[in-house]
Design a protein around this motif. Sequence first.
Motif: not given
Length: 265
Positions: A188-215
Amino acid sequence: MVSVFTSSVDTSEKETKGTVLIHSAKQLENYAKTEEAKIEELIKAVANSGAKVIVSGGAVGEMALHFCEEYRLMVLKINSKFELRCFFHTNGAVPNLKLSQPNPDDLGYVDSDSVEEIGGVRVTIVKNEEGANSVCAVVLRGSTDSILEDLERAVDDGVNTYKCFAILCEAMCRDNHIVPGAAATEIELARKLKEFSSKETGLDQYAIAKFAESYGVVPKTLDENVGLNAMEIISSLYAEYSTGNTKVGIDLDKGVGKDGSTLNI
């Protein structure tokens, strides 16, 4: 009764050096008798306190050992400070800094002490079964060093697991909010973070997406450890979560997704 001394069981050494001038054999004999009488006085004081066992954290002098045998006192020498601390925590003794008559409140208690042979090695076994204590010794035996190392790691893992469980129980007493297990929370944390990363702009979205994959490592590892198809199980769980069922975890026995609350996980 047990008396514990952190220093050596012998005459105390002076901080400064002194010179003794002896002119005759009679004076030398009297000087030796004086030292002998002082050690006997100290050992006798320990015996009169009710102690039957003396535990020393340092050296034990030959003359002191002689008088310990005379007054029927058992002497144990423990060089390790860690083992000495475990010992007096077990029997409730209060350690004394130097050899002197201990107070009755400073004495510890043990049910029995004996010398036995385990695996060809003579060990001293001290038992305190009736008294309340939080220290015990685990003796591991194995045919090879590698087996002993595996056993030691297994015991260490078990003790650490119990410690973590005790800390968790203590935390739950303060805050009774819990989350479902069996990798349900991680997915659930990975899914929520993945959704949150798609709403971000810039390079931060890639860091958030990778953090979601770690879960996603947690459910994948659980599946692979029991020989399940990780991709198939995780995909089915994501499908369940998309419908709003966020408590579904992995049932490792049946290899399917199941509500973690019904599994008591």
